[in-house]
Design a protein around this motif. Structure first.
Motif, PDB file in Angstrom:
ATOM      1  N   ARG A   4      19.997 -26.542 -41.857  1.00  0.00           N
ATOM      2  CA  ARG A   4      19.583 -26.433 -40.467  1.00  0.00           C
ATOM      3  C   ARG A   4      18.769 -25.149 -40.289  1.00  0.00           C
ATOM      4  O   ARG A   4      18.970 -24.157 -40.983  1.00  0.00           O
ATOM      5  CB  ARG A   4      20.812 -26.412 -39.552  1.00  0.00           C
ATOM      6  CG  ARG A   4      21.585 -27.757 -39.515  1.00  0.00           C
ATOM      7  CD  ARG A   4      20.866 -28.777 -38.659  1.00  0.00           C
ATOM      8  NE  ARG A   4      21.530 -30.062 -38.575  1.00  0.00           N
ATOM      9  CZ  ARG A   4      22.432 -30.408 -37.656  1.00  0.00           C
ATOM     10  NH1 ARG A   4      22.834 -29.524 -36.754  1.00  0.00           N
ATOM     11  NH2 ARG A   4      22.935 -31.620 -37.638  1.00  0.00           N
ATOM     12  N   PHE A   5      17.876 -25.162 -39.316  1.00  0.00           N
ATOM     13  CA  PHE A   5      16.978 -24.023 -39.080  1.00  0.00           C
ATOM     14  C   PHE A   5      17.647 -22.866 -38.351  1.00  0.00           C
ATOM     15  O   PHE A   5      17.297 -21.710 -38.570  1.00  0.00           O
ATOM     16  CB  PHE A   5      15.766 -24.476 -38.251  1.00  0.00           C
ATOM     17  CG  PHE A   5      14.645 -25.041 -39.058  1.00  0.00           C
ATOM     18  CD1 PHE A   5      13.702 -24.210 -39.643  1.00  0.00           C
ATOM     19  CD2 PHE A   5      14.528 -26.406 -39.231  1.00  0.00           C
ATOM     20  CE1 PHE A   5      12.654 -24.732 -40.382  1.00  0.00           C
ATOM     21  CE2 PHE A   5      13.483 -26.938 -39.967  1.00  0.00           C
ATOM     22  CZ  PHE A   5      12.542 -26.104 -40.553  1.00  0.00           C
ATOM     23  N   ARG A   6      18.602 -23.160 -37.434  1.00  0.00           N
ATOM     24  CA  ARG A   6      19.065 -22.152 -36.467  1.00  0.00           C
ATOM     25  C   ARG A   6      20.576 -21.938 -36.617  1.00  0.00           C
ATOM     26  O   ARG A   6      21.372 -22.485 -35.873  1.00  0.00           O
ATOM     27  CB  ARG A   6      18.701 -22.600 -35.051  1.00  0.00           C
ATOM     28  CG  ARG A   6      17.208 -22.587 -34.766  1.00  0.00           C
ATOM     29  CD  ARG A   6      16.810 -23.314 -33.501  1.00  0.00           C
ATOM     30  NE  ARG A   6      16.705 -24.762 -33.699  1.00  0.00           N
ATOM     31  CZ  ARG A   6      17.484 -25.653 -33.136  1.00  0.00           C
ATOM     32  NH1 ARG A   6      18.456 -25.279 -32.312  1.00  0.00           N
ATOM     33  NH2 ARG A   6      17.316 -26.940 -33.378  1.00  0.00           N
ATOM     34  N   LEU A 327      12.025 -20.724 -32.088  1.00  0.00           N
ATOM     35  CA  LEU A 327      12.041 -21.361 -33.402  1.00  0.00           C
ATOM     36  C   LEU A 327      12.196 -22.875 -33.278  1.00  0.00           C
ATOM     37  O   LEU A 327      11.564 -23.637 -34.024  1.00  0.00           O
ATOM     38  CB  LEU A 327      13.178 -20.783 -34.244  1.00  0.00           C
ATOM     39  CG  LEU A 327      13.314 -21.331 -35.670  1.00  0.00           C
ATOM     40  CD1 LEU A 327      12.045 -21.071 -36.476  1.00  0.00           C
ATOM     41  CD2 LEU A 327      14.533 -20.720 -36.362  1.00  0.00           C
ATOM     42  N   GLU A 328      13.015 -23.321 -32.337  1.00  0.00           N
ATOM     43  CA  GLU A 328      13.241 -24.749 -32.156  1.00  0.00           C
ATOM     44  C   GLU A 328      11.925 -25.477 -31.864  1.00  0.00           C
ATOM     45  O   GLU A 328      11.680 -26.572 -32.379  1.00  0.00           O
ATOM     46  CB  GLU A 328      14.240 -24.977 -31.027  1.00  0.00           C
ATOM     47  CG  GLU A 328      14.681 -26.414 -30.874  1.00  0.00           C
ATOM     48  CD  GLU A 328      15.811 -26.581 -29.872  1.00  0.00           C
ATOM     49  OE1 GLU A 328      16.393 -27.679 -29.823  1.00  0.00           O
ATOM     50  OE2 GLU A 328      16.122 -25.606 -29.143  1.00  0.00           O
ATOM     51  N   PRO A 332       8.752 -28.632 -36.026  1.00  0.00           N
ATOM     52  CA  PRO A 332       7.930 -29.722 -36.586  1.00  0.00           C
ATOM     53  C   PRO A 332       6.852 -29.235 -37.552  1.00  0.00           C
ATOM     54  O   PRO A 332       6.417 -29.983 -38.422  1.00  0.00           O
ATOM     55  CB  PRO A 332       7.309 -30.364 -35.341  1.00  0.00           C
ATOM     56  CG  PRO A 332       8.266 -30.053 -34.233  1.00  0.00           C
ATOM     57  CD  PRO A 332       8.795 -28.694 -34.545  1.00  0.00           C
ATOM     58  N   TRP A 333       6.416 -27.989 -37.433  1.00  0.00           N
ATOM     59  CA  TRP A 333       5.385 -27.445 -38.317  1.00  0.00           C
ATOM     60  C   TRP A 333       5.994 -26.655 -39.486  1.00  0.00           C
ATOM     61  O   TRP A 333       5.263 -26.076 -40.280  1.00  0.00           O
ATOM     62  CB  TRP A 333       4.432 -26.554 -37.525  1.00  0.00           C
ATOM     63  CG  TRP A 333       3.620 -27.336 -36.539  1.00  0.00           C
ATOM     64  CD1 TRP A 333       2.399 -27.924 -36.749  1.00  0.00           C
ATOM     65  CD2 TRP A 333       3.978 -27.640 -35.185  1.00  0.00           C
ATOM     66  NE1 TRP A 333       1.972 -28.568 -35.622  1.00  0.00           N
ATOM     67  CE2 TRP A 333       2.923 -28.413 -34.638  1.00  0.00           C
ATOM     68  CE3 TRP A 333       5.080 -27.332 -34.384  1.00  0.00           C
ATOM     69  CZ2 TRP A 333       2.942 -28.883 -33.319  1.00  0.00           C
ATOM     70  CZ3 TRP A 333       5.106 -27.803 -33.080  1.00  0.00           C
ATOM     71  CH2 TRP A 333       4.043 -28.582 -32.558  1.00  0.00           C
ATOM     72  N   LEU A 334       7.317 -26.650 -39.578  1.00  0.00           N
ATOM     73  CA  LEU A 334       8.007 -25.894 -40.627  1.00  0.00           C
ATOM     74  C   LEU A 334       8.719 -26.790 -41.624  1.00  0.00           C
ATOM     75  O   LEU A 334       8.787 -26.481 -42.819  1.00  0.00           O
ATOM     76  CB  LEU A 334       9.035 -24.945 -39.992  1.00  0.00           C
ATOM     77  CG  LEU A 334       8.506 -23.952 -38.950  1.00  0.00           C
ATOM     78  CD1 LEU A 334       9.666 -23.178 -38.327  1.00  0.00           C
ATOM     79  CD2 LEU A 334       7.496 -22.992 -39.568  1.00  0.00           C
ATOM     80  N   LEU A 623      -3.503 -24.276 -32.011  1.00  0.00           N
ATOM     81  CA  LEU A 623      -2.362 -23.373 -32.038  1.00  0.00           C
ATOM     82  C   LEU A 623      -1.082 -24.177 -31.900  1.00  0.00           C
ATOM     83  O   LEU A 623      -1.005 -25.112 -31.109  1.00  0.00           O
ATOM     84  CB  LEU A 623      -2.442 -22.360 -30.885  1.00  0.00           C
ATOM     85  CG  LEU A 623      -3.669 -21.448 -30.844  1.00  0.00           C
ATOM     86  CD1 LEU A 623      -3.610 -20.546 -29.611  1.00  0.00           C
ATOM     87  CD2 LEU A 623      -3.766 -20.606 -32.107  1.00  0.00           C
ATOM     88  N   ALA A 624      -0.079 -23.824 -32.682  1.00  0.00           N
ATOM     89  CA  ALA A 624       1.230 -24.466 -32.574  1.00  0.00           C
ATOM     90  C   ALA A 624       2.273 -23.400 -32.249  1.00  0.00           C
ATOM     91  O   ALA A 624       2.203 -22.278 -32.746  1.00  0.00           O
ATOM     92  CB  ALA A 624       1.577 -25.188 -33.875  1.00  0.00           C
TER      93      ALA A 624
END
Length: 662
Positions: A4-6, A327-328, A332-334, A623-624
């Motif tokens: 998970r990212f977070r 961050l959430e 999608p770009w990570l 830009l994202a």
């Protein structure tokens, strides 16, 4: 498996002298805090450094002032809102058992203990995995896996640890080793660690086959893939204000990115480090640290510590939520993005002592210097070991201390044959068994240079440097130029001694020719000083200018990313299906107190130029996560844009055309 990212790592090291443990735990308040923090994974405590369990246990003892299953309640509450729950077990520290069984403790050669030196000072004492404690720990791991729906197991304070306790002494003697020989102790420490790690995997698999498992030692040892593979993923503990500094994480992440494993960066919400109650970073610091992890291809984990009464601190989760809400939106770009690099830096650590067991939180001066110049110069780079595939890179850096044995020499020769170039400094590039260069770098080695400090004078135009002698603080090698002399060494009048000294610091430049200083040959460029160590120690502008000149000369027009982002900015490039993502970041840590690096203010950066070698005209550039399209130019394989303004972190997306190519 997908990390998970977070994440948060929710420490709960709680003394038996404190009562009312968990008495204010509220399922709703716990859930509300995680939601406020935008947290999607929380590492929860089964057992702390004090040795107590936070659940009913037959293989351990529950904290004497806890009256219910706190771990079970937390897991159930977290899962109810879709938050994963890896479970933390203190492996190397258990103060309860340390006091009951001092014969189980790791001992230094002088019989002192580690962490706390003895029992007269406050603190923990590390336990030896060659003692009966190991079997007890394995039963505790099994019990957690049997009884709880854990999403992973995190074993803390676990690494190769030389030990001179009587358990280790007896075992080394039975193996025919000299039990007090340092090399024998280091070899045995690896055996002990492997046995522990193998048994831990068996203990987990008994009830949860394949469950994610990580052994935390505070640093991912570079060049020891055999040890790294005991983990299913990697968690880079790197609290910038807690002793690691802001150089450690990029140095580690750039190595981990090449190991084929998922990895996350673990920072903390604390002003300083673990166990600091009531200490808080500025929200901008967490925003930057989480964004830096994203740019380096890592997920994030933020360290917190639960209060003894079990109540989550709302200020902490408001702080964490500031970073994780951003961050959430970026995820999608990570997800699944692959890092892109032009340069491979051979890790000085990976080329060190075979039995080195250091679990340092500090990057040495060579690693710090090379990482800092790569970041400040906006080079796309990886840190690699001797097993890494190097064919995809354009330049290999051999920094200061990386000498070459016969096998690796052949690997580098294949790289050169395919058009690559080498940049070496100091003793790097010399044969491992002879003071002779392996490659044509325009230099012949004559010995170690007797003068330190001495001076570099450029013989070609180097941006920012004029026709003068620039002091070089790091030692170096004396060479004879056999190729193109890009700069020379000039000797001081004499070395500074009791009898011979001049002025306040060092002796001035005599102007006397002391041999080649920067040379170029068929295979690359060589600088005769330990320039990366010098930069890591002194931060001299001249050292950076010399390195960037050499790298730009070797890369020529093939540099994938070019930007005018200021020196303290960071740039990275990754590739996802259908697009390139360029990350630009800017923050400026300042030192406060006794050298703690702090980020508070983040200033906006205006009119940032970015040029990416896309190889074809992008369908669009935007830009994202904002989605704002950017006007761009495309010429000679490069797409170029200017970002009018950004703050902290910005992603620029170069999207491929409908056919999937550029």
């Amino acid at each position: 498996m997908s990390l998970r990212f977070r994440q948060v790592n929710l420490d709960f090291h709680t003394s038996e002298k404190i009562e009312g443990i968990g008495e204010k735990f509220s399922r709703k308040q716990f859930q509300d805090a995680l939601i406020e923090g935008h947290v999607d994974s929380a590492t929860l405590f089964a057992k702390c450094h004090h040795g107590w369990s936070y659940h009913p246990a037959s293989e351990n003892e529950m904290h004497p002032h806890l009256t219910f299953d706190l771990l079970g309640a937390q897991i159930d509450a977290a899962h109810d809102i879709g938050v994963k729950t890896p479970v933390y077990i203190s492996a190397g520290l258990d103060e309860k058992e340390a006091r009951r069984h001092p014969e189980w403790l790791v001992r230094n050669r002088d019989e002192s203990t580690t962490w706390a030196r003895d029992f007269t000072e406050p603190g923990y004492h590390r336990l030896c995995m060659a003692s009966p404690y190991r079997q007890k720990l394995m039963r505790q791991i099994e019990e957690v896996c049997r009884n709880y729906d854990a999403d992973g197991i995190f074993l803390d304070i676990a690494g190769v640890q030389p030990c001179y306790c009587q358990n280790c002494i007896r075992e080394r003697e039975s193996m025919g080793m000299d039990p007090y020989d340092e090399k024998a102790a280091a070899e045995h420490a690896e055996l002990v660690y492997r046995r522990y790690a193998d048994e831990a995997r068996v203990a987990v698999n008994k009830y949860k086959p394949g469950l994610p498992l990580f052994h935390n030692g505070g640093h991912i040892r570079q060049g020891r893939r055999d040890l790294v593979r005991y983990n299913t993923h990697l968690e880079i503990e790197s609290l910038p204000t807690g002793g690691w500094g802001y150089d450690h994480f990029p140095f580690s992440a750039k190595y981990c990115s090449g190991l084929g494993m998922e990895y996350l960066g673990m920072t903390g919400k604390f002003h300083s480090s673990w166990g600091e109650f009531g200490g808080f970073k500025h929200p901008n610091a967490l925003r930057y640290e989480v964004s830096l992890a994203a740019a380096m291809g890592a997920k994030s984990s933020i360290g917190d510590q639960l209060a003894p009464d079990g109540r989550m601190d709302p200020v902490t989760y408001g702080l964490i939520g500031t970073a994780y809400a951003e961050l959430e939106e970026k995820e999608p770009w990570l997800e699944g993005a692959e890092q892109i690099a032009d340069i491979a830096v051979i890790s000085p650590e990976a080329c060190g002592n075979e039995f080195s067991t250091a679990q340092t939180t500090q990057v040495d001066s060579v690693g710090s210097g090379v990482t800092r110049i790569m970041l400040e110069g906006k080079y796309l780079f990886d840190i690699v070991d001797l097993e890494s595939d190097i064919d995809k890179y354009k330049v290999i850096i051999l920094p200061d201390v990386v000498r070459i044995d016969g096998g690796y020499e052949q690997k580098l020769r294949r790289f050169l044959k395919n058009g690559g170039k080498i940049f070496a400094t100091g003793k790097a590039g010399l044969k491992s068994d002879k003071d002779e260069f392996c490659f044509d770098l325009g230099a012949e080695h004559e010995g170690e240079n007797p003068y330190c400090p001495d001076y570099f004078r450029p013989k070609t135009e180097i941006n920012g440097m004029g026709d003068t002698g620039y002091v070089m603080y790091g030692g170096g090698e004396k060479i004879r130029c056999t190729g193109t002399e890009l700069g020379i060494r000039e000797d001081p009048y004499f070395n500074r001694t009791r009898e011979h000294f001049c002025s306040h610091q060092h002796t001035p430049d005599s102007g006397r020719y002391g041999g080649g200083g920067m040379t170029e040959g068929r295979d690359g460029i060589y600088i005769a000083w330990n320039i990366f160590s010098d930069y890591g120690t002194s931060g001299s502008l001249a050292a950076k200018q010399m390195v960037t000149f050499a790298l730009d000369r070797l890369l020529s027009s093939s540099k994938t990313l070019v930007t005018d982002l200021p020196a303290q900015g960071v740039a990275a490039l990754s590739e996802q299906s259908g697009r390139y993502i360029c990350h630009i970041l800017y923050a400026s840590p300042v030192k406060r107190g006794n050298g703690v690096e702090v980020i508070e203010d983040i200033l906006p950066v205006h009119d940032t130029f970015v040029s990416v070698m896309t190889g074809g005209r992008p369908k669009r550039v935007y830009l994202a996560p904002q989605g704002h399209e950017l006007p761009f130019t495309y010429e000679n394989g490069r797409a170029e844009v200017t970002v009018d303004k950004f703050e902290c972190h910005q992603m620029i997306v170069f999207e491929k055309d409908d056919l999937g190519g550029f």
